[in-house]
Design an enzyme around this catalytic site. Structure first.
Site, PDB file in Angstrom:
ATOM      1  N   THR A   1     -67.789 -19.011  30.386  1.00 54.22           N
ATOM      2  CA  THR A   1     -68.925 -18.986  31.314  1.00 54.22           C
ATOM      3  C   THR A   1     -70.240 -19.294  30.597  1.00 54.22           C
ATOM      4  OG1 THR A   1     -67.839 -17.415  32.800  1.00 54.22           O
ATOM      5  CG2 THR A   1     -70.245 -17.528  32.900  1.00 54.22           C
TER       6      THR A   1
ATOM      7  N   SER B   1     -66.932 -24.126  39.261  1.00 53.72           N
ATOM      8  CA  SER B   1     -66.826 -22.824  38.616  1.00 53.72           C
ATOM      9  C   SER B   1     -66.574 -23.071  37.137  1.00 53.72           C
ATOM     10  CB  SER B   1     -65.663 -22.022  39.219  1.00 53.72           C
ATOM     11  OG  SER B   1     -65.267 -20.955  38.377  1.00 53.72           O
ATOM     12  N   THR B   2     -66.915 -22.102  36.312  1.00 49.54           N
ATOM     13  CA  THR B   2     -66.519 -22.206  34.906  1.00 49.54           C
ATOM     14  C   THR B   2     -65.036 -22.493  34.787  1.00 49.54           C
ATOM     15  OG1 THR B   2     -68.264 -20.718  34.118  1.00 49.54           O
ATOM     16  CG2 THR B   2     -66.279 -20.889  32.756  1.00 49.54           C
ATOM     17  N   ASN B   3     -64.260 -21.940  35.719  1.00 51.04           N
ATOM     18  CA  ASN B   3     -62.798 -21.975  35.593  1.00 51.04           C
ATOM     19  C   ASN B   3     -62.175 -23.339  35.858  1.00 51.04           C
ATOM     20  OD1 ASN B   3     -63.318 -19.313  35.173  1.00 51.04           O
ATOM     21  ND2 ASN B   3     -62.529 -18.618  37.148  1.00 51.04           N
TER      22      ASN B   3
ATOM     23  N   SER C   1     -59.737 -28.744 -15.438  1.00 49.37           N
ATOM     24  CA  SER C   1     -59.739 -27.408 -16.025  1.00 49.37           C
ATOM     25  C   SER C   1     -61.010 -27.182 -16.815  1.00 49.37           C
ATOM     26  CB  SER C   1     -58.527 -27.229 -16.943  1.00 49.37           C
ATOM     27  OG  SER C   1     -58.587 -25.994 -17.638  1.00 49.37           O
ATOM     28  N   SER C   2     -61.455 -25.919 -16.807  1.00 47.91           N
ATOM     29  CA  SER C   2     -62.615 -25.545 -17.612  1.00 47.91           C
ATOM     30  C   SER C   2     -62.206 -25.099 -19.004  1.00 47.91           C
ATOM     31  CB  SER C   2     -63.384 -24.410 -16.921  1.00 47.91           C
ATOM     32  OG  SER C   2     -62.532 -23.277 -16.778  1.00 47.91           O
TER      33      SER C   2
ATOM     34  N   LYS D   1     -57.041 -32.191 -18.838  1.00 44.23           N
ATOM     35  CA  LYS D   1     -56.160 -31.889 -17.700  1.00 44.23           C
ATOM     36  C   LYS D   1     -56.746 -32.454 -16.407  1.00 44.23           C
ATOM     37  CE  LYS D   1     -53.390 -28.057 -15.894  1.00 44.23           C
ATOM     38  NZ  LYS D   1     -53.596 -28.165 -14.449  1.00 44.23           N
TER      39      LYS D   1
END
Length: 466
Positions: free
Chosen positions: A102, A141-143, A319-320, A325
């Site tokens: 709604t 209607s919203t519906n 990779s750190s 890698k």
């Protein structure tokens, strides 16, 4: 200049910022639903669909003599501009909300009404001249508005996903052609099986994608049945008997989508089965996309201690702590999208099941979940195509050596030397490291010419030609 204006609803009066196009109903929704921080304006397909539904309704009401010329033209023009992209930032209510949508419907009514008022020369909020409910929401209607707009928006959104899937399918096909002459060993249960070509492996991915495109197009057909004209519960109260058919025809013309009115509007207003069906297809797509990404991660694993059959494009340092890698980050992100889509499908399933009597109140979460799945699957297909599949290369020498020394070649010799001899050759090859061909020749199970003919690539990777 005034900084606020006063609007009222059944709960009382509120001050609204003077420059906004939304009104009191939208304000209450902003206060009631601080849920995701994501407004319906973030889904342009939904805003466009809402505008087109309101435009189709206005045209029908005008055609039936219920909406006067001046108000009709103002509403029609306002809807057209919004459908084309104007004022999407005024659709401010959260995508997850109570009330079966709604607040979304009222947000649309208020924005359209205030834009139409401007066109008629009146200030925002001057609803005596053109009202969000009495005029913009006439015969609705919203519906019936919300599910109709949701279905239309999903059809719009899916076009991008279909395009992305087709682009990915073509990328798979290009790799299938590039790798068509590269022999490798296939695997079942991660164990060596029999030879195939790397091209065959990639061609299966293209076929899988083609099948899913077909299933998605089928699901769209169910979505195109709408309940516009149902109003509150499907009885069509407060509408002309001609309204539902005419409004659907106008909406189909405006949207370019082949929409059809539901056979039974009461059933269509409470049934969300088409959304469940579509979500199931999206889950199927996600599962198969993820399976392919699992394959790519396995096939590229290593590079020294894994399969190392293919190389994925290097997209970022992996990779750190481990120098050099590089990880399969693109397949990994698509895997995660798949997990999300599968979760969205569970949400949609539960929301559909949770409907009661003549209405399902949970279509907002159904819509939000569907849009996330469609949007993220499209993005996943595009990044997989552009940042991974197109740049894949094959380790030809490694694959050729693995085929030459594979015990799996013994399977191809079954018709010629029998299962027991083939089993002996396979096990002996594994034990000694010698090739199956060498062992078979040494024992005199086949002559060299027959063996070479049997182990030709075209024989190893296809049914026999008598």
């Amino acid at each position: 200049m005034q900084t606020t204006r006063i609007e009222h609803d059944l709960l009382g009066e509120r001050e609204i910022p003077a420059d906004v196009y939304w009104g009191i109903h939208s304000l209450r929704a902003l206060e009631n639903y601080p849920i995701t921080g994501k407004s319906i304006g973030a889904y342009p397909e939904l805003v466009k669909a809402l505008a087109l539904v309101k435009q189709a309704a206005a045209r029908t009401n005008h055609q039936l003599g219920q909406l006067d010329e001046g108000r009709f033209h103002a509403i029609d023009e306002a809807c057209r501009e919004i459908a084309e992209g104007r004022l999407h930032n005024q659709f401010v209510v959260d995508v997850i909300q109570g009330g079966a949508g709604t607040s979304t419907n009222m947000n649309a009514n208020e924005v359209i009404a205030n834009l139409a008022l401007e066109k008629l020369g009146w200030p925002k909020g001057h609803y005596k001249e053109l009202h969000p409910i009495n005029h913009v929401n006439m015969s609705q209607s919203t519906n019936d508005v919300y599910p109709t707009a949701l279905k239309l928006a999903v059809v719009f959104a899916i076009q991008g996903l279909l395009d992305a899937m087709e682009t990915l399918r073509l990328a798979y096909l290009a790799k299938a052609e590039e790798f068509k002459d590269i022999l490798k060993i296939g695997r079942t249960q991660l164990q060596d099986a029999v030879p195939m070509t790397l091209g065959q492996e990639f061609s299966t991915y293209a076929v899988m994608m083609k099948e899913d495109v077909a299933r998605l197009r089928e699901a769209i057909c169910l979505i195109q049945e709408i309940n516009l004209g149902a109003t509150a519960i499907g009885t069509g109260i407060n509408t002309d008997i001609r309204y539902a058919k005419m409004a659907t025809e106008h909406l189909a013309e405006l949207s370019g989508v082949k929409l059809v009115p539901a056979e039974n509007l009461i059933e269509a207003t409470q049934d969300t089965g088409a959304f469940v069906q579509l979500s199931g297809v999206l889950k199927r797509i996600a599962c198969k996309l993820s399976k392919v990404c699992n394959d790519l991660r396995l096939l590229s694993s290593g590079p020294q201690a894994g399969f190392n059959e293919i190389n994925l494009p290097e997209r970022a340092a992996g990779s750190s702590i481990m120098p050099g890698k590089v990880n399969p980050i693109i397949p990994e992100v698509v895997n995660q999208i798949a997990f999300e889509v599968i979760g969205n499908d569970v949400t949609i399933t539960l929301a559909s099941e949770g409907g009661q009597l003549q209405l399902n109140a949970f279509e907002p979460i159904i819509g939000h979940s569907l849009f996330k799945s469609i949007e993220h699957l499209e993005a996943g297909c595009r990044t997989l195509t552009d940042n991974c599949v197109r740049g894949i290369t094959a380790n030809r020498e490694l694959l050729a050596e693995r085929v030459r020394t594979s015990a799996g070649l013994a399977t191809a010799l079954n018709p010629h030397i029998g299962y027991e001899n083939a089993t002996w050759a396979a096990r002996e090859a594994l034990k000694t490291g010698r090739s199956v061909a060498e062992l078979v020749l040494e024992r005199g199970l086949m002559d060299k010419e027959s063996l070479e003919r049997t182990l030709r690539p075209e024989v190893l990777t296809a049914p026999r030609a008598e």
